[in-house]
Structure formats: structure tokens, C-alpha cells
Motif scaffolding. Structure first.
Motif, PDB file in Angstrom:
ATOM      1  N   THR C  37       0.699  -1.180  -0.172  1.00 59.02           N
ATOM      2  CA  THR C  37      -0.017  -0.013   0.106  1.00 59.02           C
ATOM      3  C   THR C  37       0.967   1.116  -0.028  1.00 59.02           C
ATOM      4  N   LEU C  38       1.973   1.267   0.954  1.00 52.54           N
ATOM      5  CA  LEU C  38       2.780   2.330   0.953  1.00 52.54           C
ATOM      6  C   LEU C  38       3.863   2.581  -0.129  1.00 52.54           C
ATOM      7  N   THR C  39       4.178   1.520  -0.761  1.00 49.43           N
ATOM      8  CA  THR C  39       4.792   1.572  -2.054  1.00 49.43           C
ATOM      9  C   THR C  39       3.945   2.255  -3.192  1.00 49.43           C
ATOM     10  N   GLY C  40       2.588   1.655  -3.166  1.00 45.17           N
ATOM     11  CA  GLY C  40       1.700   2.515  -4.315  1.00 45.17           C
ATOM     12  C   GLY C  40       1.624   3.737  -4.142  1.00 45.17           C
ATOM     13  N   LEU C  41       1.638   4.377  -2.901  1.00 47.27           N
ATOM     14  CA  LEU C  41       1.191   5.736  -2.472  1.00 47.27           C
ATOM     15  C   LEU C  41       2.654   6.717  -2.947  1.00 47.27           C
ATOM     16  N   GLN C  42       3.794   5.779  -2.544  1.00 48.05           N
ATOM     17  CA  GLN C  42       5.079   6.556  -2.836  1.00 48.05           C
ATOM     18  C   GLN C  42       5.091   6.808  -4.438  1.00 48.05           C
ATOM     19  N   ASP C  43       4.740   5.835  -5.284  1.00 43.19           N
ATOM     20  CA  ASP C  43       4.668   5.878  -6.677  1.00 43.19           C
ATOM     21  C   ASP C  43       3.768   7.102  -7.240  1.00 43.19           C
ATOM     22  N   GLU C  44       2.505   7.166  -6.346  1.00 43.73           N
ATOM     23  CA  GLU C  44       1.683   8.208  -6.958  1.00 43.73           C
ATOM     24  C   GLU C  44       2.253   9.526  -6.431  1.00 43.73           C
ATOM     25  N   ALA C  45       2.903   9.498  -5.472  1.00 39.15           N
ATOM     26  CA  ALA C  45       3.411  10.891  -4.803  1.00 39.15           C
ATOM     27  C   ALA C  45       4.652  11.395  -5.849  1.00 39.15           C
ATOM     28  N   ARG C  46       5.477  10.465  -6.460  1.00 44.86           N
ATOM     29  CA  ARG C  46       6.164  11.077  -7.297  1.00 44.86           C
ATOM     30  C   ARG C  46       5.678  11.503  -8.551  1.00 44.86           C
ATOM     31  N   GLU C  47       4.743  10.796  -8.952  1.00 41.10           N
ATOM     32  CA  GLU C  47       4.059  11.008 -10.276  1.00 41.10           C
ATOM     33  C   GLU C  47       3.489  12.415 -10.039  1.00 41.10           C
ATOM     34  N   ARG C  48       2.902  12.723  -8.857  1.00 43.94           N
ATOM     35  CA  ARG C  48       2.145  14.055  -8.604  1.00 43.94           C
ATOM     36  C   ARG C  48       3.125  15.153  -8.471  1.00 43.94           C
ATOM     37  N   GLY C  49       4.431  14.789  -8.289  1.00 42.19           N
ATOM     38  CA  GLY C  49       5.295  15.978  -7.999  1.00 42.19           C
ATOM     39  C   GLY C  49       5.644  16.029  -6.517  1.00 42.19           C
TER      40      GLY C  49
END
Lengths: 383, 383, 383, 383
Positions: C37-49
């Protein structure tokens, strides 16, 4: 210009008012209706252009400038009763001046306002009733019957602040004049002459031990067919009162920030001066911790008051401030009392007066519970 | 027999004292030195055999029976000032009677005790000094010099309870008579006549707004070569005072349990009688919760006081009780004030008087901090 | 631009982070070192800058804009642990990134910073020592001896946050390198590789029931001749740490305002949803009063934090905020727990996690007592 | 004889249980279902005749002697979880043993009681339901339908303490069996085998960070046509549960007095051992004051519990104690945590466990608010 007023007010409070406190206390303090110390301070305030400072009668109209107001109010709060009395900013006169200015006819204003503004006469304010919770003004039930071009007022009011002061010439009375209207539109403000034969003071009371003679006590009045005249429109009584009381609540709390600073200053001075077992109390971990806590609390109160001044929802902001500040300040003053030992309880210091002032404000103008309820309901609805 | 006394006392307090409170308040309450209401109650107390009830002068010597004492004291605490005044159990006279009985020579007792016991005369007690923390009695420094068979007392005492009452005939004064001795053995008790030319009242003070004229105020006294006579042995002053003040502290707290019960009773009565928005406050969850909390607190205070009565370490038990009870009771009274709204602040109810009484006891006879410190140090040493 | 970031962050927290909380909890929450779950959120955060948002590595350098920072931090505080982890803003990595950026040599930065910034590796921070009060960092005594161009570190550190995370590659260690210098100049920061044979994890501990595996736990480490390299100048350790920890304290408190809002929001939602005896808890006077009180407290905390941001005396303002906010927020969370009944205690809601987080901050980075002492001493000196 | 038991128990707790705490913590503490440390203590307890001490299965039937019970319970409270586990006095088994003994048929007892009493098997207790306030048990609504000589149970229960322990063989389940009866007479207790195919554990939860695996966790259970057998008479479920839970509440509070003593003892030990700035914390006025306050609180809690044991109104006394004690003890433990700094939060000390235990009891068995309400309503009715 406002900063010039702030400077002038600060000098007045620190150089004139605070140094006069003990002379004022020796004359009886808030329990005396006549004090030459106070008269001297009032003359000084006039001379310095500070008379009526917080009233719309003052040229600077300081009351309307929300940015400078907290600073001014804090200065007054350093010695809240004596400074307000010296500036002619004490209720009920301060409140009645605003009501007359906003709502009075030319004739009413001509008759009362110049002398009231000048301090030559005084006024009283009659709203509360026995057995009615003041927190719900719509339930106030004393009636006034139309008679000729005025009204005849009969019934009992309690907590009629100002009514027993020697110079009191007239009363502002909240009464039901439109019994058939919606509960919010039933009440009117009436002007009643103090020496009307139908006005009878029937009970005096002390408040936390004080008679408050300075501002005319808080007696009950039994009205018996006393003649009253409308102030403002019929049915507008509650909304008119609210319009003046709302900002007054905010102002009370702004002043209390100064009161808390005063208490904290007295506390640190005392702790520095007093030795126990050969060691200054100021070097005791316990008192350092308490002083630290009090400073944090003062900063928190100040920040909250100032943040709420610009809150878009005025009524909510007033309730937030009114529910929090008086109790928080009363606790700080109480701590300062404890730091002073027996002197803190006594009239040797101003702390007992400050405590009674702050503690009373947890009840007057709506008890803490009522304002917390307003805030809580808003929050639960906003969900 | 003690249970007969308890019954008699209960009837006296509930049927005579409490119903007289408003008449007493109308005469000025604790701020009046002469009250016909009080005189009537005192006559009634004599007739019922309750005069001097808590003193060693009373045949039942109730004070010594630790089992019945809490019950009796609670009854007195229901109306603490007026009941104590009616029973002749108010300090300083109650304290001075014990000191004279325990320490006086035959001549001293003959001279003062019968009239003091009877209430024909009154006494004063002078211990505190300006700029000395009362919590550390060894640092009291006013000296008395030997002169003939007595002493000459010079210096200033503060908080001389009783000294301004019209009937005051003599003072008990704590003074250094053995400056070279160990700090615990330096002080003696001296008897000084009130009308000695060297006794000069120099400052009156109010306490939380009250003058306390009923018990002779709390003035400062400037002694100027006033003649004093030893009461008890030279150097025994502090230990003698402690021996009487210790149990007095416990007794104060026992009475305060009754004071808390009184406040709780007034609170529930008010909540049952007052409607807000068409609903009795007694059916509000918030006030039900607070009443529940107050009842729990009262039971906790009572249980603590009674448990500490039989604690083997008397001094520790006194500090535990003294540090906890006055503050806890002041909070309960404060809550009852809040439940009454503006009436709670005012002399319409007895609550403001009760608050001032309980709050003052957080400082007099050793502030809370001093007693907590005693308890904390004991605990840390016991580790 | 900052407002675009605020909008983006708000959407991320409300639409991604908060809805992921229960999946994260089901994976073990803060007690798991690896969460998809956290890994997914981290990827999302990178994508959103938003990756590294609060670090100097982020192009917007949000951390330096004191006006927008409180708004951003509040948003993160709505879900403080998961949101920080998703943004790569959790200590010790967040702290170590700043230290490396500010103090590292080119070589040190090249070696560690890109991978640390990217989240490919992790770091640990070793400051506390057993039997030394962390509130007084000058008393830290573990020594490091010069050896060649580096140091040999020996001794025991406790609460080495991050040291047990699987990806941890190096530690920042505070050690005495200049034993003869002034106490404020004795310590240096050293970089020690995690897999140095002289680094031995000797004790794991839970914190209020949590292992905190997510951020690498808080083990003790026994250093035995481990090789260290200076980070920054010799003797600068304490001042460098302070320079980074000071703003971090302020940031903690800013986030906690959001945490308090979250708890209040959960509380009002629950009260609206839960019936007792056929009546919504949201219509209970008691809970309305408590919600009102909590809203007032939240506004007070927010106002204090924002007022202190611009206070001229940074260190004083940090202590005021740090001494007040965590405890005040812990109490609000605790109230929300009580409003939820058993669910509030349990991992069914996030409240127990929030409580542990806020309560811990009353001790970490200097316990409340230390900061109150700083404030109290300043006040008493200013007298 | 009871004093012999008290001596024996005191030795067991002080010499065996407390010294085993860190070994137990190292095995996982309350989060482990199997601990050899615990098994060793249990063997020791059997040998010393202390096994099942607080159960009716014990020859001394200590539970019934109200005079000695507080002393025994305090000893257990010094290490509440481990000592109860060692004595086989932990719920749900302790509760279920009493229910089986009081209500079981010969056949039911023969089947389960010997092995349960011996600790060879374990039990679970299923009362709470999702979306039903546990404070109002009459609103529990899961139904069981008669089928043959038993019942078929369907629906969801939450907080099924014990159900996940490996040895769990059967559950006691509260279900509506008489839907048409008066709400107080609708529920029955049913025995359901743990391995019935209709018993499905659907959710585990942590409590303040702990899994409580030691006592079988607190999972939800989904019942799907599980077979149940009446325990006691149909419709008697709530009154039977109340009869056992009432004294259990009192016993919880008695133990918590010991827990508070433990926390205070750890606090004073730590303050004596820790130096800050070259001075023992034990000589800091602030901590001396707090220790004094904690000692006073402990004495107040103990006195209240013991006074309430003999209160004529058992239900009122239980509510007074349950509303006050857990919260008061949680605050003392919290203070002890603060005195320990980071160690206080961590599993290095037992304090975080003690906090979670006391804090949970502010909600389980009826939250504080419910018990305060019982007391408040009684008081207002008694007016």
C-alpha cells in the motif's frame, strides 16, 4: 494616528492608572461610588484626548479599527476596571452611549447624550429577569403596555447594572411590547427615567464579595406602571442589543489578554522578590514550570483572540473567544494569587479584583456553557 | 452520647443556622462585626448545649473523639462560617482558647479564659510577617526583648486575625525571644494586651473582596515597645502552635466535606428548578455528568479525610488532607456557582462566600504547594 | 505556485492517503517494514510531484515558505505517519537528507544523497544514550577516537531510529571528538556505515505498544571500534543538529494541528452515526459541549502555531509551541477515542495510532517539562 | 488464614512475578499466546496454592471476603496482566468459570469446568455487537432460534475476547432468544463450541497497539447457524452477566490501586536515579510536587475504593468506583511515563503496558460517561 493613540494610552495606563491603584483601593475601590483618585484620572484622560476612547463619540473611532483594537484593549486590560472607568469605557454607560447614538431620535439624543458622553450623568441597563435564564433572551417576559405615545412598564428586572449610581438619570429597559410577534421580534428597548415614581430598587447584591458601587451596583428593580419611551423600532430590542453586545464580548476578551499579562507580570515580580529557605522562589523548578505554562497560555489566548477577529463567521468567532478566554484568564490570575500567598488573596494586591472580574465574565454575557454549545452545534452540523 | 450530640447539632444546623443565612447576609454577613441574627443563634446554641462544641471547654470534648468528629465537622461545614460563629468555634478565638488552656498559668487563665470561653471578650492572633513566607515559620524574625518579668515587643506583624474586632482584649504573638537558639527553638508565644499603647493597627485588608469584620479582620499591627508576657515556655512557640494547628488543619478539611455537600445540594436543587428552552437543566446530559462527577469527588474527599484520621503518621496525613481537600472543594463550589449563573456569583446564594472560604484555605495554614512538598519528599525518601 | 501545491497535496491526502489507511493497517501499519500500500502511495506521490515535498531536494522548497508551510503541514497531519511515509518526509531520512545536504562533502553527498533522496536506501540517526537525559545533549558522552583520516566509535547509543530498517545503509552518529573543548563544542556528527562489523544492534523496543518497524524501529546499538567519518566540522555536532531539529519541532506541531482536525472530524462523524437509547449521541448536551471545547482548542492551537511562526525569538517560539501542542493534541485525540468507545481504542480506527504519535511527541525532541522550563526562565529573566 | 494468603501472594508477586516481567516482555508480553515464562509462573502459583485464587474454585474463596479482598487485589495490581495470568484470574476464563459454576447443568460443568479450571483449555466471551452501544446491553440484537433441544446462532459479534487463543474450546454468547419478552428478559447465555463450523473469526484488532494474543485477542466472529446450548435459564442472560460483571468492576478498580502504587514506585526510583545538569531529578521542586500529588491521589483512590466496598447501594458504589478509578490511575501512570522520558514510552519499562490497561478500562465494562451518568441521575433524583 492609531499608533500615536496606542502610545498615549500606554503612557496613561502605565504612568497614571496603575500607580493610582492603591490609592483607589484605599478609597474603597470598586465598592465606592465616589473616588477622588478616579476623578483625577478622568480629568487627565480628557486632557490627553483619551476620554471616551472606545466609544463612537471619540474622534478616532478606535473601536472600529480591528487591527489596532487588540493592542489598545490589552493596555486597558492591564488595570481593567480603573482604566475603563478613567476612560469612560465602563458598562452600562459605554453600552448605553452606543445604543443612544445608533437608535435614539434627535430629541432623545439631545436630551441625554451630551451629558452622558461627558460623564455628567449616568445610566442603567435592565435586561435580566429573575427565574429566566439570561442565556435565552427570547424567554424574557416582562411586558410594557402601550399608553398614549409611550408605554407603561410593570414587572421585575434583576441585575440592573448602574441603577444605584448617584448620577443615574435614566434606564434602558428590555420589555415585551409585541407579545403576538415571533419570539425574536417581541421585545423593544425602552427609555425610563430613573426618578419615575414607578421605579423602585428592591434588592442590592454583592458579586463575589464586591458591591460594585463604582458602576452603580447590580440591584433588582420593581417597575410599577413606570413610563417608558421606545428607543429604536418596536420589536427590534433583541437584535439591537445583540448588535452592540457581540463586539462588546470580543472587546472584553481582548482586554482580558492584558489582564493575564498583568497577572503574569505580578507573579514573576513576586517570585523574584520572595525567598523561601534562603532561595528565591524564582529559582524553584516548580514555579519556573508554572510561569512557563502561564506564558504559553497567554500567548495562546492572545493568538486565538487575534485570529478570531478576522474570522468570517462573526457570531461563531465571538462564541469561541467568549467561551475560552475568561476562564483561561481566571486560571492564570488564580495561579498568580497562589504565587503571592495570603497577599494574593488580599486587597494588598489587585489580584483578587482581577480574579472576580475574569470569573464573572465566565457567566455574564452568556455563560461558558452556552457559548461552547453554540460552537459544538455548529461543528456537528458542519459535519 | 456522641450520637445525641450529632443529632442535636444536625437539628441546630439545619433548622436554625441554614435558615438564618439570608438574614445574616442582609446584615452584612461576614463583613459585619455585629449581627443580631448571629447573637440569636449563639443564644440558641448555648441553650442546646452546643456552645464551644469543638473546644476542650465543652463537657463532651468532641474534639478528641476521632470517630464521631468527621460527622460533627461535616454538619458544621454545611454553613461553615455562620455555624462556627454560632458555636463559638471560629478562629482565632477557638485556637487561642486551646493555647490558653494548654499553656496558660493559673493567673493567665483566670484573667482571660472564662470571659473568652463565654464570648464576652475576643482575642487576636499575630504570627505572619511581611516579607516572610509563612510556610516557613522558622524564618519569622520579629524580636521581643526581655524587660523585667516580661518582654518588649517591637516590629510588624501582618494578617493579625481578630485584632480589629470590637471586643478584642488581647493578642497572642509569636516572637523571637531566644535569638541564639536552634531555629526551631527561637520563638515564644507572648500575650499582649490589645489596648497597650504600643499596639497600633496600621493596615486593614480585604480577602477576596470580604473584610471579614465578623472575626475581626486581618490587619497589620505595628508593635512599638508593647509589653508581652510568656504564654508557655520560652522557645516553645513554634512547637506549641504546631500542636494546635495540626489538628485544626484536619478539622478544616472535615468541615469542608460538609461544605462540598452543601454546594452539591444547592446545585442539584437549582438544576431541578431551572428551565432552559422548556427543559429542566436537571435533564441535560452535561449537567447530569457534572453532578455525577461532583458526587464522585465528594465521596472521594470524604473517604480520604476519614482514612487519614487513623493514619499512623499524623503529620503526613495532615499534609495529604490539607493539600488536597480545600482545592477540591473550591472546584466543586465553583461548579455550583456556574450551575447558578449570575445568582451563583452573587450574595443571593451563599456560594460566593463558600468559594472564598475554601479558596483561602488553599493558602492559609500552609499553601497547597508546601503540603504537597512535604508529601513528595516523604515519598522520595521512603523509596 | 504554492497554492497549486497545496491543492495537489490536499487531493493526494484526501483521495489517496486517507482511503488507504485501512489497507495499510491490515498489512501491519507502522509495525511493518514493507507495505505494498505504501509503495503504491509513494509511486503516486512521485507522479504528482510531491515526493520529498518538505525537503530541500524538492524544487518548490516548500519548507522555507513560512506562510504556506502551516497549510501544507496541516494536510500531512491529517494522516501523519502514512502521509509522511508516502511523501518521503519521515524521520530519520528527512532529517539526514537535510544534514547531508547542508554539511556533506561532495564525496559524501555523491555517495549517499541521490539514493537516499530517491528512497532506494535508508539511514539511521544515533543520538540518545542510556542513562543520559536527552534533554541535555551536552551531557552525551560516547567518544570517538581519531584514527587515520577518520574516527573509531565505541560505546552504546539508544533509540537509534531507522537502524533496523532493511534498506538502512549508514548512520549519523553524535559523538564526543573534542573532549577538551567547551561542552557546546565537544561533539561532532559522524557517518558510520550500517554494515560496519563494529555496529551491533543489541535491543529492540516497542513504543506505546508499536514496533515502528516502518521507520526502522528504535533499537540500541553497541558500537565497537566502528569506523566513522566527520559530517561537517569537528565540534559542530550539537549546533548543526539543533539547526535542523529546531524547525523540525515547529513542523511537528504544524502537522499536529491537522491531526487534531482529523480526530475532531472522526469524533463528530461517530457522534452523528451512533445512537444510544434511541437518540443520536450528536444531540447529547455532554458531547455537544465536548465537541465545542475541542473546536475551541483546535482553533487555539492553530492560532498559537501560526502566531509563533513569525515570533522574533525563534528558539523561544519553538519551545512555546513544542511544550504546548503535542499534549493539547493528545488530549483531543483521547477525547475522540472516548467518543468511539472500544472502537476508538482499536485498530478499527486510526485514533490509537494518532494518540501514540502525539503522546510520544510530548517526550521526543525534548520533553514538555524542558520546553516549559526554557519559557519560564526566559520570562523570569525578562522581568 | 486470609493473612497467610496475603503474605503468600505478596511473596509470589514480588519475588516471582515482577522479576519475570522483562523475560515475559522479551517473549512478546501480552502479544504472545505462548510464554514459557508464564508457564513457569503458573506452575509456581499452583505449587504455592495460589492457582485460581480469585475464583470460587479456590478453597479460600478469597473473592467473597470483602475485608481482605482489597489487599489481595492491590498485590495483583502491581503487575496486573502477568500476575492475573499466573494466577489464572484473567478474563474471559475467570468470568466464564464463575458463570459455569453458577449456572451450568451438571453435564455442562462436567464437560468443561475441570479442564477450564485447570487451565488445560480456554474459553471465549461474545457479548458486544458492531453498531450497538455496549453501554446499553438491552439493545444487543443478535438472535438465536430454537432448534431441537438447542439454538441456532446467526449474526455478528465483535470484541470476542479469548476466541483466538489456541486452547479455546467454547464460547459463551449473549443472544436474543425471547424476542417478544420485556427488553430486560430477552437475552440468554448460550454455550457454543469453538470448532463449530458456523463459528468464523473475521477480524482481528489491536488495542492501543497491542494484539492481546495472551488472552486470545478481541476478534469479531461471524456466526452462521452455529449450534448453541442454554447456559442458565432462557431470558436470564443480562441479569446473570450483570451479577458477575458488577463485582468484577469493583475488583478491577481494587487491582488498579496496586497498579498506581507500582507506577508511583517506578517513578520515585527513576527520579532518584536520574541526574539532569548534575542534580538528581528527585531534588527538583517540580517532581517533588508531582510525586506529592501522585501519592495524595493514590491515597484518595484507595480510600474511595475501600469506602465504597461497604456502601449499602452496591450498583451506585460500583459506578462511583468504575467512573473514577481507571481514569485517575491512567493519569498517574502517564505521569510516571513522563518522569521516565523515552524509556517510559518504551517496552524497556512496564509503564506503557500499564497505561494501555488502565486507559482501556475507562471504556470496557461501561465507559466513564455511562457510570457518571448513573451517579448523576441518582443524585438528581435523590434531591
Amino acid at each position: 494616528m492609531t499608533s500615536a493613540i496606542a502610545d498615549s494610552l500606554e503612557r496613561f495606563v502605565r504612568e497614571c492608572v496603575i500607580p493610582s491603584e492603591s490609592a483607589f483601593a484605599a478609597e474603597g475601590g470598586v465598592d465606592t461610588a465616589r473616588s477622588s483618585t478616579l476623578t483625577g484620572l478622568q480629568d487627565e484622560a480628557r486632557e490627553r484626548g483619551l476620554w471616551n476612547l472606545f466609544s463612537s463619540a471619540h474622534p478616532s473611532a478606535a473601536l472600529r479599527d480591528l487591527i489596532v483594537l487588540p493592542d489598545l484593549a490589552e493596555l486597558v486590560g492591564l488595570s481593567p476596571i480603573l482604566a475603563q472607568a478613567a476612560l469612560h469605557a465602563l458598562n452600562p454607560d459605554a453600552l448605553v452611549m452606543e445604543l443612544l447614538t445608533a437608535l435614539g431620535t434627535d430629541e432623545q439624543r439631545d436630551r441625554w447624550l451630551p451629558r452622558l458622553t461627558d460623564g455628567a450623568i449616568a445610566s442603567g441597563y435592565c435586561m435580566s429577569e429573575p427565574d429566566v435564564a439570561s442565556s435565552d433572551p427570547r424567554s424574557l417576559r416582562m411586558e410594557a403596555k402601550r399608553s398614549g405615545d409611550g408605554f407603561l412598564v410593570s414587572g421585575r428586572k434583576s441585575w440592573c447594572t448602574g441603577a444605584s449610581t448617584p448620577g443615574c438619570r435614566f434606564l434602558v429597559v428590555v420589555a415585551v411590547t409585541e407579545p403576538e410577534a415571533d419570539p425574536r421580534r417581541r421585545h423593544s428597548l425602552l427609555l425610563v427615567e430613573r426618578n419615575d415614581p414607578g421605579v423602585k430598587v428592591v434588592a442590592e447584591r454583592r458579586v463575589l464579595g464586591y458591591s460594585d458601587a463604582l458602576r452603580g451596583g447590580h440591584p433588582d428593580i420593581e417597575f410599577q406602571q413606570a413610563r417608558g419611551q421606545l428607543l429604536g423600532a418596536a420589536g427590534d430590542g433583541l437584535s439591537a442589543a445583540q448588535q452592540v453586545l457581540g463586539p462588546a464580548r470580543m472587546l472584553h476578551s481582548m482586554r482580558l489578554v492584558g489582564t493575564a499579562e498583568r497577572a503574569l507580570g505580578l507573579m514573576t515580580a513576586r517570585l523574584g522578590a520572595r525567598n523561601v529557605g534562603g532561595r528565591a522562589l524564582a529559582s524553584s523548578d516548580l514555579w519556573i514550570d508554572r510561569v512557563g505554562g502561564a506564558r504559553i497560555d497567554v500567548e495562546g489566548i492572545r493568538a486565538l483572540v487575534r485570529a478570531m477577529v478576522t474570522h468570517p463567521d462573526r457570531a461563531l468567532a465571538e462564541s469561541i473567544v467568549k467561551a475560552h478566554v475568561p476562564g483561561a484568564v481566571a486560571r492564570i490570575v488564580d495561579l498568580a494569587i497562589q504565587a503571592h500567598g495570603a497577599d494574593g488573596l488580599s486587597s494588598t494586591t489587585i489580584l483578587a479584583d482581577l480574579y472576580a472580574h475574569a470569573r464573572s465574565l465566565q457567566i455574564s454575557d452568556g455563560p461558558d456553557e452556552v457559548h461552547r454549545r453554540v460552537v459544538g452545534r455548529r461543528e456537528l452540523r458542519a459535519r
